[in-house]
Design a protein around this motif. Structure first.
Motif, mmCIF file in Angstrom:
data_model
loop_
_atom_site.group_PDB
_atom_site.id
_atom_site.type_symbol
_atom_site.label_atom_id
_atom_site.label_comp_id
_atom_site.label_asym_id
_atom_site.label_seq_id
_atom_site.Cartn_x
_atom_site.Cartn_y
_atom_site.Cartn_z
ATOM 1 N N ALA A 1 0.689 -1.124 -0.057
ATOM 2 C CA ALA A 1 -0.054 -0.085 0.038
ATOM 3 C C ALA A 1 0.787 1.407 0.049
ATOM 4 O O ALA A 1 0.659 2.160 -0.631
ATOM 5 C CB ALA A 1 -0.832 -0.046 1.234
ATOM 6 N N LYS A 2 1.985 1.416 0.758
ATOM 7 C CA LYS A 2 2.802 2.297 0.743
ATOM 8 C C LYS A 2 3.348 2.715 -0.510
ATOM 9 O O LYS A 2 3.454 3.935 -0.849
ATOM 10 C CB LYS A 2 3.945 2.260 1.881
ATOM 11 C CG LYS A 2 3.529 2.396 3.356
ATOM 12 C CD LYS A 2 3.711 3.906 3.504
ATOM 13 C CE LYS A 2 3.667 4.453 4.973
ATOM 14 N NZ LYS A 2 3.714 5.682 5.202
ATOM 15 N N ALA A 3 3.491 1.574 -1.341
ATOM 16 C CA ALA A 3 4.314 1.701 -2.756
ATOM 17 C C ALA A 3 2.990 2.016 -3.647
ATOM 18 O O ALA A 3 3.509 2.142 -4.961
ATOM 19 C CB ALA A 3 4.941 0.539 -3.014
ATOM 20 N N GLY A 4 2.106 2.145 -3.314
ATOM 21 C CA GLY A 4 0.926 2.441 -4.186
ATOM 22 C C GLY A 4 0.385 1.306 -5.219
ATOM 23 O O GLY A 4 -0.460 1.539 -6.156
ATOM 24 N N TRP B 1 -2.053 -1.009 -5.278
ATOM 25 C CA TRP B 1 -3.408 -1.437 -4.311
ATOM 26 C C TRP B 1 -4.032 -2.678 -4.882
ATOM 27 O O TRP B 1 -4.414 -3.539 -4.257
ATOM 28 C CB TRP B 1 -4.333 -0.388 -4.721
ATOM 29 C CG TRP B 1 -3.994 1.215 -4.617
ATOM 30 C CD1 TRP B 1 -3.803 2.223 -5.381
ATOM 31 C CD2 TRP B 1 -3.569 1.688 -3.208
ATOM 32 N NE1 TRP B 1 -3.269 3.022 -4.778
ATOM 33 C CE2 TRP B 1 -3.452 3.263 -3.568
ATOM 34 C CE3 TRP B 1 -3.746 1.287 -1.969
ATOM 35 C CZ2 TRP B 1 -2.880 3.847 -2.313
ATOM 36 C CZ3 TRP B 1 -3.126 2.035 -1.082
ATOM 37 C CH2 TRP B 1 -2.870 3.283 -1.182
ATOM 38 N N THR B 2 -3.472 -2.943 -6.116
ATOM 39 C CA THR B 2 -4.056 -4.385 -6.610
ATOM 40 C C THR B 2 -3.351 -5.510 -5.946
ATOM 41 O O THR B 2 -4.176 -6.587 -5.893
ATOM 42 C CB THR B 2 -3.713 -4.493 -8.467
ATOM 43 O OG1 THR B 2 -2.206 -4.482 -8.384
ATOM 44 C CG2 THR B 2 -4.162 -3.616 -9.000
ATOM 45 N N ARG B 3 -2.289 -5.544 -5.226
ATOM 46 C CA ARG B 3 -1.751 -6.622 -4.493
ATOM 47 C C ARG B 3 -2.105 -6.193 -2.916
ATOM 48 O O ARG B 3 -2.241 -7.056 -2.180
ATOM 49 C CB ARG B 3 -0.232 -6.421 -4.468
ATOM 50 C CG ARG B 3 0.410 -7.091 -5.981
ATOM 51 C CD ARG B 3 1.924 -7.069 -5.838
ATOM 52 N NE ARG B 3 2.567 -7.904 -4.697
ATOM 53 C CZ ARG B 3 3.153 -7.348 -3.906
ATOM 54 N NH1 ARG B 3 3.575 -6.075 -3.674
ATOM 55 N NH2 ARG B 3 3.583 -8.228 -2.793
ATOM 56 N N ALA B 4 -2.038 -4.882 -2.476
ATOM 57 C CA ALA B 4 -2.135 -4.670 -1.144
ATOM 58 C C ALA B 4 -3.578 -5.056 -0.656
ATOM 59 O O ALA B 4 -3.613 -5.647 0.313
ATOM 60 C CB ALA B 4 -1.962 -3.147 -0.913
ATOM 61 N N GLN C 1 -15.653 -7.047 -3.975
ATOM 62 C CA GLN C 1 -14.452 -6.963 -4.388
ATOM 63 C C GLN C 1 -14.234 -5.318 -4.947
ATOM 64 O O GLN C 1 -13.199 -4.704 -4.577
ATOM 65 C CB GLN C 1 -14.115 -7.874 -5.754
ATOM 66 C CG GLN C 1 -14.068 -9.246 -5.028
ATOM 67 C CD GLN C 1 -13.705 -10.283 -6.131
ATOM 68 O OE1 GLN C 1 -12.731 -9.901 -7.105
ATOM 69 N NE2 GLN C 1 -14.426 -11.215 -6.446
ATOM 70 N N SER C 2 -15.184 -5.070 -5.635
ATOM 71 C CA SER C 2 -15.235 -3.661 -6.402
ATOM 72 C C SER C 2 -15.075 -2.678 -5.260
ATOM 73 O O SER C 2 -14.497 -1.602 -5.231
ATOM 74 C CB SER C 2 -16.300 -3.355 -7.337
ATOM 75 O OG SER C 2 -16.480 -2.183 -7.911
ATOM 76 N N MET C 3 -16.282 -2.521 -4.393
ATOM 77 C CA MET C 3 -16.061 -1.863 -3.316
ATOM 78 C C MET C 3 -14.664 -1.546 -2.577
ATOM 79 O O MET C 3 -14.125 -0.405 -2.147
ATOM 80 C CB MET C 3 -17.090 -2.190 -2.350
ATOM 81 C CG MET C 3 -17.473 -1.031 -0.979
ATOM 82 S SD MET C 3 -18.028 -2.021 0.424
ATOM 83 C CE MET C 3 -16.879 -3.072 0.833
ATOM 84 N N LEU C 4 -14.032 -2.770 -2.047
ATOM 85 C CA LEU C 4 -12.903 -2.651 -1.488
ATOM 86 C C LEU C 4 -11.776 -2.185 -2.286
ATOM 87 O O LEU C 4 -11.084 -1.364 -1.645
ATOM 88 C CB LEU C 4 -12.552 -4.154 -1.156
ATOM 89 C CG LEU C 4 -13.396 -4.885 -0.068
ATOM 90 C CD1 LEU C 4 -13.391 -6.555 -0.188
ATOM 91 C CD2 LEU C 4 -12.872 -4.389 1.409
ATOM 92 N N MET C 5 -11.710 -2.513 -3.499
ATOM 93 C CA MET C 5 -10.553 -2.012 -4.335
ATOM 94 C C MET C 5 -10.809 -0.398 -4.502
ATOM 95 O O MET C 5 -9.998 0.399 -4.471
ATOM 96 C CB MET C 5 -10.496 -2.534 -5.801
ATOM 97 C CG MET C 5 -10.218 -3.874 -5.649
ATOM 98 S SD MET C 5 -8.508 -4.226 -4.979
ATOM 99 C CE MET C 5 -7.566 -3.272 -5.850
#
Length: 287
Positions: free
Chosen positions: A157-160, A162-165, A189-193
Motif C-alpha cells: 500500500a505504501k508503494a501504491g 493497490w492491486t496487491r495490497a 471486491q469492487s467496493m474494497l478496491m
C-alpha cells in the motif's frame, strides 16, 4: 448514482455542512448499518434486501471513505467518525438499532454512550477494540502477531500497489487462503478496491480516545456481540471482554467462519441480527 447494481438509489444525508452518502429502504423498526475498514455503504449490498423485507434498512458512508470528495478539515480518525455518527443520529432524530463491524465497533459503542436515547440496540460483529483488553504479555503478543500479519500488505500500500495490497490485507484479516479475495461477491471486491485509498490513513491513524470498561458500563441498550468460530484469538478475547463490561450484552458465535461473517455467512448473520432486533423491540416478557 446507484450505490450498487441492486441497492437502493444512493442519496445524501445533510449533517451540518457535510453531505453523507446515505441509502434507505423498507418500513418497520429502523436499523442503521455502520461500515468497517476499507468499505462504505456498499458493503451491505448482499444483505440489505433481507433487512428491508420487514424493517427499515439504512446505511451511510463514513467521512474519508467511498468515492465522495470530502471536506479536508477533519483528520482520518475513529474519534472523528464517532462524532459524525453522533451527529447523524441527532439528525435522524429517532431511535435506531445500530449495526457495526470491526472498525466501527468502538464508534458504535461510543455513540451509544453519547446519545443513549437515540439507540434502541447495538449489534456488533467482532468489534476491533483491542484497547479494552487487559495489558498482559499474552494479549500484547497476540496483537503484535496480528499486526505483523499486515506487514506485506502495508508495504504494498505504501508503494501504491493497490492491486496487491488490498487482496493481501483482506485475505489475511478474513483468514482466507491466497486467492480467496476473488471468491468474494464481485460487488464487494469492487467496493474494497475502490476504498484502497483508505488503507494507509487507516493503518496510520492516531489511536482513538480509549473506551474503558467503566465507560462501556454506561451503555444502557441491549447489545449483541457476534464472533466467527474460526476468528483470530484476539477478536474473541475482545468480544468476551466487551461482553463482560456491558450491563446487558449477549454473545453468539457463527461456526466455520472468521472475521468475514457478514459476507461469508450472510444468512446466519442476518438471522441472529433480526432475531435480536425483533426480541428487543418486543421488550421483556411479562412475569
Amino acid at each position: 448514482m446507484r450505490a450498487s447494481p441492486d441497492m437502493p438509489a444512493s442519496g445524501t444525508l445533510k449533517v451540518g455542512e457535510v453531505d453523507f452518502p446515505f441509502v434507505a429502504a423498507g418500513t418497520g423498526a429502523p436499523l442503521l448499518f455502520v461500515n468497517g475498514s476499507w468499505a462504505d455503504l456498499r458493503g451491505w449490498c448482499t444483505l440489505w434486501q433481507d433487512i428491508a423485507a420487514a424493517h427499515r434498512f439504512m446505511a451511510y458512508t463514513h467521512r474519508h471513505f467511498g468515492t465522495t470528495r470530502w471536506p479536508p478539515d477533519k483528520p482520518f480518525s475513529r474519534d472523528v467518525h464517532t462524532a459524525d455518527l453522533v451527529a447523524i443520529l441527532r439528525t435522524l432524530n429517532t431511535p435506531v438499532h445500530l449495526v457495526g463491524w470491526s472498525y466501527s465497533g468502538g464508534i458504535v459503542l461510543g455513540a451509544s454512550i453519547e446519545v443513549p436515547d437515540l439507540v434502541s440496540s447495538v449489534t456488533l460483529y467482532e468489534p476491533a477494540l483491542s484497547s479494552i483488553l487487559p495489558d498482559t504479555q499474552e494479549n500484547r503478543s497476540l496483537l503484535e502477531a496480528f499486526g505483523q500479519g499486515f506487514a506485506k500488505a502495508y508495504e504494498a500500500a505504501k508503494a501504491g500497489d493497490w492491486t496487491r495490497a488490498m487482496p493481501m490485507a483482506v485475505e489475511f484479516v478474513l483468514g482466507m487462503k491466497h486467492g480467496g479475495f476473488a471468491t468474494l461477491d464481485p460487488r464487494i471486491q469492487s467496493m474494497l478496491m475502490g476504498n484502497a485509498h483508505t488503507m494507509i490513513p487507516d493503518f496510520d491513524a492516531p489511536s482513538p480516545q480509549p473506551l474503558t470498561c467503566e465507560m462501556l458500563g454506561e451503555v444502557r441498550c441491549p447489545v449483541l456481540l457476534i464472533i466467527g468460530g474460526e476468528t483470530f484469538p484476539h477478536y474473541r478475547r475482545v468480544a468476551e471482554q466487551v461482553q463482560a463490561c456491558l450491563p446487558n450484552a449477549s454473545l453468539s458465535e457463527i461456526p466455520g467462519v472468521g472475521h468475514g461473517g457478514p459476507w461469508q455467512t450472510r444468512s446466519e448473520f442476518v438471522r441472529l441480527l433480526l432475531d435480536f432486533v425483533d426480541e428487543t423491540a418486543r421488550g421483556p416478557s411479562p412475569t
